[in-house]
Design a protein around this motif. Sequence first.
Motif, short mmCIF file in Angstrom:
data_model
loop_
_atom_site.label_atom_id
_atom_site.label_comp_id
_atom_site.label_asym_id
_atom_site.label_seq_id
_atom_site.Cartn_x
_atom_site.Cartn_y
_atom_site.Cartn_z
N ILE A 103 0.83 -1.21 0.00
CA ILE A 103 0.00 0.00 0.00
C ILE A 103 0.86 1.26 0.00
O ILE A 103 0.53 2.25 -0.67
N ALA A 104 1.98 1.21 0.71
CA ALA A 104 2.86 2.39 0.79
C ALA A 104 3.44 2.76 -0.57
O ALA A 104 3.86 3.91 -0.77
N ARG A 105 3.46 1.82 -1.50
CA ARG A 105 4.07 2.07 -2.81
C ARG A 105 3.04 2.10 -3.95
O ARG A 105 3.39 2.43 -5.08
N MET A 106 1.79 1.80 -3.64
CA MET A 106 0.79 1.65 -4.69
C MET A 106 0.55 2.94 -5.48
O MET A 106 0.21 2.91 -6.66
N SER A 107 0.76 4.09 -4.84
CA SER A 107 0.53 5.35 -5.56
C SER A 107 1.47 5.48 -6.75
O SER A 107 1.14 6.12 -7.74
N GLY A 108 2.66 4.87 -6.66
CA GLY A 108 3.59 4.91 -7.80
C GLY A 108 3.02 4.21 -9.01
O GLY A 108 3.16 4.70 -10.14
N PHE A 109 2.39 3.06 -8.81
CA PHE A 109 1.77 2.36 -9.94
C PHE A 109 0.57 3.14 -10.47
O PHE A 109 0.36 3.22 -11.68
N GLN A 110 -0.20 3.75 -9.58
CA GLN A 110 -1.37 4.49 -10.02
C GLN A 110 -0.98 5.73 -10.82
O GLN A 110 -1.70 6.13 -11.72
N ARG A 111 0.15 6.35 -10.47
CA ARG A 111 0.62 7.47 -11.29
C ARG A 111 1.08 7.00 -12.67
O ARG A 111 0.88 7.69 -13.66
N MET A 112 1.67 5.82 -12.72
CA MET A 112 2.12 5.26 -13.98
C MET A 112 0.96 4.78 -14.84
O MET A 112 0.97 4.94 -16.06
N ARG A 113 -0.07 4.21 -14.18
CA ARG A 113 -1.23 3.69 -14.91
C ARG A 113 -2.51 4.22 -14.28
O ARG A 113 -3.21 3.51 -13.57
N PRO A 114 -2.84 5.50 -14.50
CA PRO A 114 -4.05 6.05 -13.90
C PRO A 114 -5.33 5.43 -14.44
O PRO A 114 -6.40 5.62 -13.86
N ASP A 115 -5.22 4.71 -15.56
CA ASP A 115 -6.40 4.07 -16.14
C ASP A 115 -6.76 2.76 -15.47
O ASP A 115 -7.79 2.16 -15.78
N VAL A 116 -5.93 2.29 -14.55
CA VAL A 116 -6.14 0.98 -13.92
C VAL A 116 -6.65 1.17 -12.50
O VAL A 116 -6.07 1.92 -11.70
N GLU A 117 -7.73 0.50 -12.18
CA GLU A 117 -8.29 0.52 -10.83
C GLU A 117 -7.82 -0.75 -10.11
O GLU A 117 -8.11 -1.85 -10.53
N ILE A 118 -7.07 -0.58 -9.01
CA ILE A 118 -6.55 -1.71 -8.26
C ILE A 118 -7.55 -2.10 -7.17
O ILE A 118 -8.04 -1.26 -6.42
N ARG A 119 -7.84 -3.39 -7.09
CA ARG A 119 -8.67 -3.92 -6.01
C ARG A 119 -7.81 -4.90 -5.21
O ARG A 119 -7.42 -5.95 -5.71
N LEU A 120 -7.52 -4.53 -3.96
CA LEU A 120 -6.65 -5.33 -3.11
C LEU A 120 -7.46 -6.19 -2.15
O LEU A 120 -8.39 -5.72 -1.50
N THR A 121 -7.10 -7.46 -2.08
CA THR A 121 -7.62 -8.35 -1.05
C THR A 121 -6.43 -9.03 -0.39
O THR A 121 -5.34 -9.11 -0.97
N THR A 122 -6.62 -9.50 0.84
CA THR A 122 -5.52 -10.13 1.56
C THR A 122 -5.88 -11.56 1.94
O THR A 122 -7.04 -11.86 2.26
N SER A 123 -4.88 -12.42 1.89
CA SER A 123 -5.08 -13.82 2.25
C SER A 123 -3.74 -14.52 2.34
O SER A 123 -2.76 -14.11 1.70
N LEU A 124 -3.71 -15.59 3.13
CA LEU A 124 -2.56 -16.48 3.19
C LEU A 124 -2.92 -17.88 2.69
O LEU A 124 -2.11 -18.80 2.77
N LEU A 125 -4.13 -18.02 2.16
CA LEU A 125 -4.59 -19.31 1.67
C LEU A 125 -3.85 -19.69 0.38
O LEU A 125 -3.31 -18.83 -0.31
N PRO A 126 -3.82 -20.97 0.05
CA PRO A 126 -3.23 -21.38 -1.23
C PRO A 126 -3.88 -20.63 -2.39
O PRO A 126 -5.08 -20.33 -2.37
N VAL A 127 -3.08 -20.34 -3.40
CA VAL A 127 -3.56 -19.56 -4.54
C VAL A 127 -4.57 -20.38 -5.34
O VAL A 127 -4.31 -21.53 -5.69
N ASN A 128 -5.72 -19.77 -5.62
CA ASN A 128 -6.75 -20.42 -6.45
C ASN A 128 -7.43 -19.33 -7.28
O ASN A 128 -8.35 -18.67 -6.81
N PHE A 129 -6.96 -19.16 -8.50
CA PHE A 129 -7.47 -18.08 -9.35
C PHE A 129 -8.93 -18.31 -9.73
O PHE A 129 -9.71 -17.37 -9.80
#
Length: 307
Positions: A103-129
């Motif tokens: 989160i502390a660095r996310m503004s850098g990506f948003q400045r680079m790609r203002p057209d992209v909306e980031i949706r953050l979720t948190t988990s430690l579960l095994p990855v299952n796309f």
Amino acid sequence: MNAVRAFEAAARHVSFTKAADELHVTHGAVSRQVALLESWLGTALFRRSASQLTLTDAGRSYAAEVTSMLDRLAVASMHLVQHAAPTTLSVNAPPTFTMRWLIARMSGFQRMRPDVEIRLTTSLLPVNFQEHGYSVAIRGAHAPLAGCRSLRFMTELIVPVCHTDLVESGGLHTPDDLHRHTLIGYATAPYTWPEWLAAADVPSLQSANTLQFEQMYFALQAASEGLGVVLVPLFLVVDDIVSGKLCAPFGPLAAMQRSYFANMATGGARNPIVDSFFEWLLREGRDTEDSINSWARTMTWQLPPPP
């Protein structure tokens, strides 16, 4: 345009009342707008009687053109909105990593790609796309995740960390000194105290106390309050160490090393948004590693090479 919209709705329904309901205005407002349009055009569009409303020949011809034009306008507007709207990128990552690094660095990506909306979720579960529907999953691991396209973007070095008071007043200088202190653990720890103590050549050491939490975030907060010593990734706390809030009393002694991977599902077409996010993560990870290495040199630490 208000008058044209009112006429088109009235012509389509052949009713001022139904047009008013569709446009959420009064019957009188539709009637006035249509009369205004008729006055401007200089011709009648409806024949009005006490019991019936019908279109004139001019009204039928005009309605056909207006409806077609409004339909084309709606399609063009929708096409523009779809292309101008932000593209969503769903990212799933461990909770403490997300709060203290991403989160502390996310503004850098948003400045680079203002057209992209980031949706953050948190988990430690095994990855299952398929089940969870995220685009990118970030995890700490010793090797890339099977069945994924993985990018190693940062090295994780797990070391003992504590409040500076424990070193200054608690006589915490060598691993043997831990017998006078509380060892803080957490259920999601990738590196446990018994493993660290064995690697530090004090496998039989008994601490004064233990304190256990469910998540790393709470364990780290407890260490920040001076309640004991915790094993955490160095990159998450290096800023607090540099500022003097925390310290790593044994340096990189017996540190465990892992990597952080950004993962996406294999198969299908390449996603340029994910590619740009991966490139940004790689730069941020390298910057973090460079900062830690530079600081470690001032401490005369000998960090292990990246895996």
